[in-house]
Design a protein around this motif. Structure first.
Motif, mmCIF file in Angstrom:
data_model
loop_
_atom_site.group_PDB
_atom_site.id
_atom_site.type_symbol
_atom_site.label_atom_id
_atom_site.label_comp_id
_atom_site.label_asym_id
_atom_site.label_seq_id
_atom_site.Cartn_x
_atom_site.Cartn_y
_atom_site.Cartn_z
ATOM 1 N N SER A 65 -4.357 5.274 6.042
ATOM 2 C CA SER A 65 -3.377 4.195 6.175
ATOM 3 C C SER A 65 -2.308 4.303 5.087
ATOM 4 C CB SER A 65 -4.080 2.834 6.086
ATOM 5 O OG SER A 65 -3.136 1.780 6.029
ATOM 6 N N ALA A 66 -2.739 4.516 3.849
ATOM 7 C CA ALA A 66 -1.797 4.616 2.732
ATOM 8 C C ALA A 66 -0.855 5.805 2.908
ATOM 9 C CB ALA A 66 -2.566 4.734 1.423
ATOM 10 N N ASP A 67 -1.410 6.948 3.352
ATOM 11 C CA ASP A 67 -0.590 8.154 3.532
ATOM 12 C C ASP A 67 0.427 7.983 4.653
ATOM 13 O OD1 ASP A 67 -1.860 9.458 1.470
ATOM 14 O OD2 ASP A 67 -3.337 10.432 2.776
ATOM 15 N N LEU A 68 0.000 7.390 5.770
ATOM 16 C CA LEU A 68 0.909 7.202 6.904
ATOM 17 C C LEU A 68 1.997 6.182 6.586
ATOM 18 C CD1 LEU A 68 -1.556 7.245 9.961
ATOM 19 C CD2 LEU A 68 0.015 9.046 9.231
ATOM 20 N N CYS A 69 1.623 5.103 5.907
ATOM 21 C CA CYS A 69 2.613 4.084 5.538
ATOM 22 C C CYS A 69 3.649 4.652 4.567
ATOM 23 C CB CYS A 69 1.932 2.868 4.911
ATOM 24 S SG CYS A 69 1.002 1.865 6.096
ATOM 25 N N LYS A 70 3.217 5.563 3.668
ATOM 26 C CA LYS A 70 4.136 6.189 2.719
ATOM 27 C C LYS A 70 5.087 7.135 3.425
ATOM 28 C CE LYS A 70 4.201 8.985 -1.510
ATOM 29 N NZ LYS A 70 3.350 9.689 -2.516
ATOM 30 N N GLU A 71 4.548 7.877 4.398
ATOM 31 C CA GLU A 71 5.351 8.865 5.122
ATOM 32 C C GLU A 71 6.302 8.222 6.119
ATOM 33 O OE1 GLU A 71 6.789 12.612 5.988
ATOM 34 O OE2 GLU A 71 5.352 12.034 4.416
ATOM 35 N N PHE A 72 5.841 7.107 6.731
ATOM 36 C CA PHE A 72 6.655 6.425 7.756
ATOM 37 C C PHE A 72 6.806 4.951 7.375
ATOM 38 C CE2 PHE A 72 4.173 9.792 9.822
ATOM 39 C CZ PHE A 72 5.193 10.595 10.321
ATOM 40 N N PRO A 73 7.573 4.670 6.342
ATOM 41 C CA PRO A 73 7.678 3.296 5.816
ATOM 42 C C PRO A 73 8.299 2.289 6.783
ATOM 43 C CG PRO A 73 9.344 4.713 4.813
ATOM 44 C CD PRO A 73 8.423 5.607 5.585
ATOM 45 N N THR A 74 9.086 2.763 7.742
ATOM 46 C CA THR A 74 9.741 1.828 8.669
ATOM 47 C C THR A 74 8.901 1.549 9.912
ATOM 48 O OG1 THR A 74 10.898 3.639 9.812
ATOM 49 C CG2 THR A 74 12.014 2.605 7.928
ATOM 50 N N MET A 75 7.808 2.259 10.065
ATOM 51 C CA MET A 75 6.963 2.071 11.256
ATOM 52 C C MET A 75 5.828 1.101 10.953
ATOM 53 S SD MET A 75 6.548 5.785 13.122
ATOM 54 C CE MET A 75 5.559 5.023 14.425
ATOM 55 N N TYR A 80 -4.512 -0.545 7.536
ATOM 56 C CA TYR A 80 -5.943 -0.227 7.641
ATOM 57 C C TYR A 80 -6.575 -0.996 8.804
ATOM 58 C CZ TYR A 80 -10.931 -0.487 6.517
ATOM 59 O OH TYR A 80 -12.302 -0.463 6.581
ATOM 60 N N ARG A 81 -6.228 -2.269 8.911
ATOM 61 C CA ARG A 81 -6.799 -3.101 9.975
ATOM 62 C C ARG A 81 -6.397 -2.570 11.357
ATOM 63 N NH1 ARG A 81 -8.758 -8.274 10.088
ATOM 64 N NH2 ARG A 81 -8.019 -8.668 7.955
ATOM 65 N N ASN A 82 -5.131 -2.168 11.505
ATOM 66 C CA ASN A 82 -4.688 -1.704 12.818
ATOM 67 C C ASN A 82 -5.276 -0.344 13.160
ATOM 68 O OD1 ASN A 82 -3.030 -2.608 15.067
ATOM 69 N ND2 ASN A 82 -1.806 -0.766 14.697
ATOM 70 N N LEU A 83 -5.455 0.515 12.159
ATOM 71 C CA LEU A 83 -6.100 1.800 12.419
ATOM 72 C C LEU A 83 -7.544 1.605 12.885
ATOM 73 C CD1 LEU A 83 -4.809 4.110 9.517
ATOM 74 C CD2 LEU A 83 -4.112 4.113 11.925
#
Length: 346
Positions: A65-75, A80-83
């Motif tokens: 979750s942390a890695d994806l949010c960092k890579e795609f901050p606008t999405m 973690y909850r949604n994953l």
């Protein structure tokens, strides 16, 4: 330019153009939703496979979750909850092995055509995939919003749909009998009504008419209101049908009689008479046989089945419940739409 804006043709053209743009926006939104759900399905599949192959526990979802949010901050959607919800969604439907048993197009229609928020609600509230797919298909068929979906799940439509005691199978052609049965419910839930204990049939009828939009929603798809206390004259005598509807899918009139008492066999005689009268006086060549529906306060299923056995008109018997009779504890235990949306954004 001002003269052009006053021309009727221009205004009509502009209105038509606006409609095309809005329609395009709706199609684009549907396409975006479909692609998002395809992405979620693939993410869920990858997560499940990686956890199985690499023996990764649930802890890695926080890192992902942390890695994806960092890579795609606008999405949005990589919390973690949604994953966890995405993983649950994949596992929930994958147990049916629907990927192997259904065509891709069928899968798209069933799972990739309703919003993600609808899926979250369905997963949280349905006990198995069969019930879940029922609500998925009903959402697509009826274009339900989340509030309507929430309402239908709360009132347990899955268990009530098609459950009326009827003789449709014996008295209607096979294709029509199946559809007619599917359109019935038992019990009908008039949760939008709150009446005093000793209300009359006339008061019940009036309250239903005053809430006709909600009543039609409970009756189901295709019902059109024709009238109340519909007058018919038979041999010089006057009679009045409680409620008369026309169903656009069955192409037939539907006579609805209300009883605020427990079902009695003699109730069917009156309903049968009204069905025959509508067939003779209102039904046209293009109409299917008129259907009668008796909705009573309570019923004994065995008594109802015995009564309908030798009746040659297509008739169904159902019961109803009012708002005050519903389990408030059950309703209050269900999360609201706002709570579900908050969870999705966490």
């Amino acid at each position: 330019m001002k003269n052009i804006l006053n021309i009727t043709d221009y205004k009509d053209w502009l209105q038509n153009l606006k409609g095309k743009i809005q329609q395009s926006q709706i199609k684009a939104a549907i396409q975006v939703n479909s692609e998002l759900l395809r992405l979620y399905w693939q993410i869920g599949k990858d997560i499940v496979e990686k956890q199985a192959q690499a023996k990764w526990g649930d802890g890695f979802l926080q890192t992902l979750s942390a890695d994806l949010c960092k890579e795609f901050p606008t999405m949005k959607g990589f919390s973690y909850r949604n994953l966890k919800s995405i993983r649950q969604w994949y596992l929930f439907y994958n147990q049916l092995d629907i990927i192997g048993k259904q065509l891709v197009s069928q899968l798209e229609v069933s799972l990739f055509s309703i919003p993600w928020g609808h899926h979250i609600m369905i997963m949280q509230r349905c006990k198995d995939t069969q019930e879940a797919l029922f609500y998925v298909h009903k959402t697509i068929e009826n274009h339900w919003s989340r509030s309507v979906l929430e309402h239908q799940i709360a009132l347990n439509l899955y268990e009530r749909q098609g459950k009326a005691i009827t003789n449709f199978q014996q008295q209607l052609p096979p294709a029509m009998s199946d559809l007619a049965q599917e359109l019935t419910k038992d019990p009908y839930v008039f949760d939008f009504l709150s009446l005093t204990e000793n209300y009359t049939e006339k008061e019940l009828q009036q309250h239903l008419e005053d809430n006709m939009t909600k009543f039609l929603l409970e009756l189901g798809k295709g019902f059109c209101f024709y009238g109340k206390q519909v007058h018919i004259n038979v041999g010089g005598d006057d009679f009045y049908i409680d409620l008369l509807f026309y169903n656009a899918h069955l192409h037939c009139y539907v006579v609805v009689e209300l009883k605020t008492t427990k079902f009695k066999p003699e109730h069917i005689g009156q309903l049968k008479f009204y069905v025959t009268a509508v067939n003779k006086q209102l039904r046209t060549e293009g109409d299917s046989p008129t259907i009668g529906l008796l909705i009573c306060k309570d019923k004994n299923n065995v008594v109802a089945e015995y009564t309908l056995e030798d009746i040659h008109n297509p008739i169904g018997v159902s019961s109803y419940k009012l708002f005050d009779e519903l389990s408030k504890g059950y309703q209050s235990s269900l999360p609201s739409i706002e709570e579900i949306e908050k969870r999705l954004l966490d």
